[in-house]
Design a protein around this motif. Structure first.
Motif, PDB file in Angstrom:
ATOM      1  N   GLY A   1       0.813  -1.213   0.000  1.00 31.24           N
ATOM      2  CA  GLY A   1       0.000   0.000   0.000  1.00 31.24           C
ATOM      3  C   GLY A   1       0.843   1.258   0.000  1.00 31.24           C
ATOM      4  N   GLY A   2       0.394   2.248  -0.737  1.00 32.20           N
ATOM      5  CA  GLY A   2       1.136   3.493  -0.799  1.00 32.20           C
ATOM      6  C   GLY A   2       2.429   3.343  -1.578  1.00 32.20           C
TER       7      GLY A   2
ATOM      8  N   MET B   1      12.300  -3.342  -3.146  1.00 36.91           N
ATOM      9  CA  MET B   1      13.098  -4.036  -2.140  1.00 36.91           C
ATOM     10  C   MET B   1      12.402  -4.126  -0.788  1.00 36.91           C
ATOM     11  SD  MET B   1      17.081  -3.436  -1.048  1.00 36.91           S
ATOM     12  CE  MET B   1      17.596  -3.296  -2.747  1.00 36.91           C
ATOM     13  N   ARG B   2      11.462  -3.248  -0.542  1.00 37.06           N
ATOM     14  CA  ARG B   2      10.787  -3.310   0.766  1.00 37.06           C
ATOM     15  C   ARG B   2      10.168  -4.680   1.015  1.00 37.06           C
ATOM     16  NH1 ARG B   2       4.921  -0.237  -0.044  1.00 37.06           N
ATOM     17  NH2 ARG B   2       5.129   0.073  -2.295  1.00 37.06           N
TER      18      ARG B   2
ATOM     19  N   ASP C   1      13.975   2.630   0.816  1.00 35.62           N
ATOM     20  CA  ASP C   1      12.697   2.615   1.517  1.00 35.62           C
ATOM     21  C   ASP C   1      12.904   2.500   3.023  1.00 35.62           C
ATOM     22  OD1 ASP C   1      12.340  -0.528   2.295  1.00 35.62           O
ATOM     23  OD2 ASP C   1      13.355  -0.305   0.369  1.00 35.62           O
ATOM     24  N   ASP C   2      11.835   2.741   3.765  1.00 29.62           N
ATOM     25  CA  ASP C   2      11.914   2.717   5.228  1.00 29.62           C
ATOM     26  C   ASP C   2      12.174   1.319   5.778  1.00 29.62           C
ATOM     27  OD1 ASP C   2      11.407   5.424   5.259  1.00 29.62           O
ATOM     28  OD2 ASP C   2       9.242   5.197   5.567  1.00 29.62           O
TER      29      ASP C   2
END
Length: 356
Positions: free
Chosen positions: A40-41, A251-252, A49-50
């Protein structure tokens, strides 16, 4: 003509278990839940990424403050990228003859990585300083590929384990010769669970320079990581990962699986269970006349010898592989989702077939 149906449906019986490979197992529900949370998002692609950023914190909690993780798609990719990072174009890697990089990767380290494997026969899948010395020579000989890396597997392809002291001795010996040490950790969780020590105890603490961190065999859908422990030993990891076709755009979805496994104790719970099922299997098999266990059962695999015809009949009931078909040697693997009733049913079937 009606268009083909596009709705997803189940094509297998989820109650069926085999003993061919821990890769046969599905995905742990906690990993699936983590994937849903990451969906999502929009998140920045290619590792910015985070989730990948948070994975670095988790990796450092296990392997020390200088460790850096590079998520990749699979175990062969992790090994090839890691070995390329610590070799020159003329470099060679010393490994056990039974090592996965030599036996089960389709020649990828040599064909795709452009390096030479110098193999050593071992009685139990484990290298020692003395065995390493069988190939550790000729650094100034332009006619011989230069030994630059020692690669060990923990747990080994034969289900055996190195102690931390054994790995320290290998690292000290390799470093004295100017070589680095790579650890293939596709089943690193099973090793730590069996040894009952933190991951760092037999990796960065004892001198390992770079490792392949496994996730798939311990509950992930896909995804491993190259973990650089010694920053001085590697060169251009980011470029090597991309060049080797192991850079995931989204990659997340790799990183969040490793996060789900290693942030708390899921990796350890899964590995302990698989190991316990292997011990249960070994205990049952030892009671069957005519079946011989070949190696110490120290992780989640059992290697045994039994009559060829018995193995073939048993394979029709449970999936598993010959390890050495000529000798009648087989490999039975347990996974995070192997149940006690699966093991007991298998042992009962083995007894029946042996009695025929």
């Amino acid at each position: 003509m009606n268009p083909p149906r596009t709705d997803a449906r189940r094509h297998h019986d989820p109650t069926v278990r085999g003993f061919a490979s821990d890769n046969y197992a599905g995905t742990h529900p906690e990993v699936l839940a983590a994937l849903a949370l990451a969906n999502g998002g929009h998140q920045v692609a290619y590792g910015e990424d985070d989730y990948t950023a948070h994975l670095q914190q988790i990796i450092r909690s296990h392997f020390g403050p200088t460790a850096e993780a590079f998520p990749v798609f699979n175990g062969t990719g992790a090994n090839v990228v890691a070995l390329q990072a610590v070799t020159d174009r003329w470099g060679a890697v010393i490994c056990a003859e039974s090592a996965h990089i030599n036996v089960d990767e389709g020649g990828a380290p040599e064909r795709m990585g452009g390096l030479k494997l110098l193999t050593v026969p071992t009685p139990d899948g484990k290298l020692t300083p003395e065995l390493i010395d069988l190939q550790a020579y000729g650094w100034d000989d332009e006619h011989r590929a230069m030994p630059q890396v020692v690669s060990i597997t923990q747990s080994t392809e034969l289900g055996t384990l190195y102690t931390p002291d054994e790995i320290r001795a290998i690292c000290d010996h390799a470093h004295q010769h100017g070589m680095t040490v790579h650890l293939d950790g596709s089943r690193i969780a099973n090793a730590a669970a069996s040894l009952d020590v933190p991951l760092r105890t037999f990796t960065n603490t004892v001198g390992v320079d770079i490792l392949s961190l496994g996730g798939t065999k311990n509950g992930a859908i896909f995804g491993e990581a190259v973990v650089v422990l010694n920053q001085d030993a590697v060169r251009h990891m980011k470029h090597l990962r991309k060049l080797s076709m192991q850079l995931a755009s989204k990659m997340r979805f790799v990183s969040v699986q490793l996060e789900a496994l290693f942030a708390k104790d899921l990796w350890l719970r899964n590995a302990r269970h698989a190991n316990e099922m292997a011990q249960r299997l070994a205990e049952g098999v030892r009671a069957v006349d005519g079946v011989k266990i070949l190696y110490p059962v120290q992780a989640n695999g059992v290697f045994a010898r039994l009559p060829h015809d018995v193995a073939q009949r048993l394979m029709k009931q449970y999936r598993f592989y010959f390890w050495d078909e000529t000798a009648g040697d087989v490999r039975w693997m347990c996974a995070f989702d192997t149940r006690e009733e699966d093991v007991d049913g298998f042992v009962a079937s083995l007894k029946e077939e042996m009695a025929r």
